[in-house]
Design an enzyme around this catalytic site. Structure first.
Site, short mmCIF file in Angstrom:
data_model
loop_
_atom_site.label_atom_id
_atom_site.label_comp_id
_atom_site.label_asym_id
_atom_site.label_seq_id
_atom_site.Cartn_x
_atom_site.Cartn_y
_atom_site.Cartn_z
N HIS A 314 8.02 45.11 -24.71
CA HIS A 314 7.00 45.74 -25.54
C HIS A 314 7.39 47.18 -25.80
O HIS A 314 7.96 47.82 -24.91
CB HIS A 314 5.63 45.69 -24.84
CG HIS A 314 4.49 45.93 -25.76
ND1 HIS A 314 4.07 47.19 -26.10
CD2 HIS A 314 3.72 45.06 -26.45
CE1 HIS A 314 3.07 47.08 -26.95
NE2 HIS A 314 2.84 45.81 -27.19
N ASP A 372 1.88 37.47 -25.65
CA ASP A 372 2.25 36.23 -26.33
C ASP A 372 2.92 35.21 -25.43
O ASP A 372 3.11 34.07 -25.83
CB ASP A 372 3.18 36.55 -27.51
CG ASP A 372 2.42 37.25 -28.61
OD1 ASP A 372 1.26 36.87 -28.83
OD2 ASP A 372 2.97 38.16 -29.23
N1 ACO Z 1 14.76 39.89 -24.63
C1 ACO Z 1 15.95 40.44 -24.33
N2 ACO Z 1 16.22 41.73 -24.41
C2 ACO Z 1 15.22 42.54 -24.82
C3 ACO Z 1 13.95 42.05 -25.17
C4 ACO Z 1 13.73 40.65 -25.04
N3 ACO Z 1 12.55 40.12 -25.33
N4 ACO Z 1 13.16 43.06 -25.54
C5 ACO Z 1 13.91 44.17 -25.46
N5 ACO Z 1 15.16 43.86 -25.02
C6 ACO Z 1 16.27 44.79 -24.71
C7 ACO Z 1 16.90 45.33 -25.99
O1 ACO Z 1 17.97 44.52 -26.41
C8 ACO Z 1 17.33 46.69 -25.52
O2 ACO Z 1 18.49 46.52 -24.74
P1 ACO Z 1 19.66 47.67 -24.76
O3 ACO Z 1 19.01 48.91 -24.20
O4 ACO Z 1 20.74 47.11 -23.92
O5 ACO Z 1 20.06 47.84 -26.19
C9 ACO Z 1 16.24 47.13 -24.56
O6 ACO Z 1 15.68 45.91 -24.05
C10 ACO Z 1 15.15 47.97 -25.21
O7 ACO Z 1 14.58 47.21 -26.26
P2 ACO Z 1 14.19 47.76 -27.70
O8 ACO Z 1 14.60 46.74 -28.70
O9 ACO Z 1 14.68 49.16 -27.86
O10 ACO Z 1 12.64 47.80 -27.55
P3 ACO Z 1 11.64 47.96 -28.72
O11 ACO Z 1 10.53 48.77 -28.20
O12 ACO Z 1 12.31 48.44 -29.97
O13 ACO Z 1 11.16 46.44 -29.01
C11 ACO Z 1 9.96 44.44 -28.97
C12 ACO Z 1 9.99 45.92 -28.54
C13 ACO Z 1 10.18 44.31 -30.46
C14 ACO Z 1 8.59 43.87 -28.62
C15 ACO Z 1 11.06 43.68 -28.19
O14 ACO Z 1 10.85 43.81 -26.80
C16 ACO Z 1 11.12 42.21 -28.59
O15 ACO Z 1 11.74 41.86 -29.60
N6 ACO Z 1 10.50 41.30 -27.78
C17 ACO Z 1 10.48 39.89 -28.11
C18 ACO Z 1 9.46 39.62 -29.21
C19 ACO Z 1 8.03 39.71 -28.71
O16 ACO Z 1 7.68 39.12 -27.68
N7 ACO Z 1 7.21 40.42 -29.46
C20 ACO Z 1 5.77 40.55 -29.17
C21 ACO Z 1 5.44 41.97 -28.86
S1 ACO Z 1 3.76 42.08 -28.38
C22 ACO Z 1 2.90 41.94 -29.84
O17 ACO Z 1 3.31 42.34 -30.90
C23 ACO Z 1 1.66 41.27 -29.75
#
Ligand code: ACO
Length: 438
Positions: A314, A372
């Site tokens: 998140h 979720d």
């Molecule tokens: N699975 C694997 N790796 C992940 C995930 C994940 N679900 N989420 C983040 N990461 C990793 C990224 O690859 C990144 O790694 P790095 O530092 O080696 O490059 C690190 O964790 C930081 O992640 P960001 O992408 O910078 O985090 P951001 O805040 O931009 O993204 C998001 C947040 C979009 C929710 C992301 O965690 C994601 O895509 N999760 C899966 C989708 C999801 O469940 N979305 C629902 C969110 S809640 C809602 O909207 C109700």
């Protein structure tokens, strides 16, 4: 202030290296949370502005509605913890709270409830829109289209500076979203549309319109009604996320509220946001069996695969999403009520969660289950097809969106949302006629 207490800093100073330019930025304090630097005079004073892709470091507005402490896993609606509201309140009471700032007394709730139920039916002409959609249209496409089209039925909604018109539009949206959402489902399965019943609660009326048919008596189920109500409460608002910011950005131009909420629905649809609940079930289905989890986790950790563990991570929470805990509990209650003893998807999800929470990749990045991760399993058990998961989220979030929109319109600091950019394109150059180009 006692002599031992540190003074709250009031300003931050930015100096531009190698120049005599600097800016003194006021530090603003909210009721909760860290101070924020007010950069509104930064460019005028120092000749620079800020670069913040994804706006992770930027407060785009002042708000009194929802507070999140991502490190502690705290979520408050108007100051009330989400777990207390999920346990003790009802969705309509929460809707009132979000819109007006306080919990209603009996008389206030009565008036509000009546105000909402007066608007649950759709204009019969809107019903005809469905004939234009394919039966296999994604219900989010139907929601976007129908909600946007509501502007055509309520032209007075354009009077956004009229408080009464704003309130009526909010009532219409909160009241009609269950009807639109349920009809999007009914259309996809070829069953007759069920008209709303104002003698039922908000959640029960929605379940009724989704699950009943004219040929059969409708059987109420208080456990499922409660679960639905709780799911709606958990999704009702979440401060300045992508879809809410979209609603505010659209609203900042003076667009009517139906158009703004349609924009929010579009933003919610993506798998990185509201579409994640649908994506979690798809992911669990693809993993299929516990024995495939290690291979899936390896794939997630491989940067080149672009595979994410859906329902994890998140932008703000760097701890358990408090909604995920309540959702997990609700999941057990629903499965128990429905007599589902062994739900393979739940077993798979729990095993996946256990492995991920122990894995250095997820631990070091503070990736925890979000709302979720479990919601899809509950909704599936309740009989919702996966395509209906995100529409349900939209139905609940409409309350938050419209409350945020109203707050924005009433905010004297509000101006059109207009982010800047760091331009990295071609420098100025002269036009060359086509024959003269290389
Ligand atoms: N699975 C694997 N790796 C992940 C995930 C994940 N679900 N989420 C983040 N990461 C990793 C990224 O690859 C990144 O790694 P790095 O530092 O080696 O490059 C690190 O964790 C930081 O992640 P960001 O992408 O910078 O985090 P951001 O805040 O931009 O993204 C998001 C947040 C979009 C929710 C992301 O965690 C994601 O895509 N999760 C899966 C989708 C999801 O469940 N979305 C629902 C969110 S809640 C809602 O909207 C109700």
């Amino acid at each position: 202030m006692s002599s031992t207490e540190a003074a709250v800093p009031r300003h931050a100073t930015i100096t531009i290296e190698g120049t005599n330019k600097s800016a003194t930025l006021p530090l603003l304090s909210g009721t909760l949370g860290p101070q924020v630097a007010d950069i509104r005079k930064l460019q005028a004073q120092a000749g620079i502005f800020t670069f913040d892709p994804g706006y992770g470091e930027t407060a785009s507005c002042e708000s009194k509605i929802t507070y999140i402490d991502g490190d502690e896993g705290v979520l408050l609606y108007r100051g009330y913890p989400i777990d207390q509201l999920a346990e003790k309140s009802t969705f309509l009471e929460v809707a009132y709270l979000l819109m007006y700032g306080d919990l209603p007394n009996n008389a206030e709730f009565e008036t509000f409830n009546r105000g909402i139920t007066m608007h649950t039916m759709l204009h019969e002409q809107i019903r005809r829109f469905w004939e234009g959609f394919r039966r296999d249209a994604h219900p989010m496409a139907v929601l976007c289209g129908v909600v946007g089209a509501m502007s055509a039925f309520y032209p007075d909604s354009i009077k956004i500076n009229d408080a009464h018109e704003r309130e009526v539009s909010a009532f219409r949206l909160i009241a009609k979203l269950p009807t639109i959402t349920a009809w999007a489902y009914k259309y996809s399965i070829g069953q007759p549309f069920m008209y709303p019943r104002n003698d039922l609660s908000y959640a029960e009326n929605f379940l009724y319109m989704m699950n009943s048919v004219p040929a059969e008596p409708y059987r109420k189920n208080p456990i499922l009604e409660r679960a639905m109500d709780r799911i709606l409460i958990l999704h009702a608002d979440h401060e300045q996320n992508a879809s809410t910011s979209t609603v505010r950005l659209a609203g900042s131009t003076g667009a009517n509220p139906f158009a703004c909420i349609a924009a929010g629905i579009a933003a919610l649809w993506g798998p990185a946001h509201g579409g994640a609940n649908e994506a979690v079930l798809k992911m669990l289905g693809e993993i299929g069996d516990k024995k495939n989890i290690p291979a899936f986790i390896s794939e997630v950790k491989d940067k080149n695969s672009h595979t994410k563990l859906m329902g994890f991570g998140h932008r703000v929470y760097k701890n358990f999403d408090p909604r995920a805990k309540i959702m997990q509990q609700t999941c057990y209650e629903v499965l128990d009520e429905l007599g589902i003893k062994n739900e393979p998807l739940l077993d798979l999800a729990m095993e996946l969660e256990k492995i991920a929470l122990d894995d250095e990749y997820f631990v070091s990045r503070k990736l925890y289950p979000n709302v979720d991760f479990y919601s899809g399993i509950i909704l599936k058990a309740m009989g919702f097809p996966t395509t209906m998961f995100t529409p349900l989220f939209a139905l609940a979030r409409t309350t938050g969106w419209i409350s945020q929109w109203m707050e924005m319109i009433e905010d004297p600091q509000q101006r059109i949302g207009r982010p800047r950019q760091l331009y990295t394109g071609a420098p100025k150059r002269d036009y060359v006629a086509i024959g003269g180009r290389e």
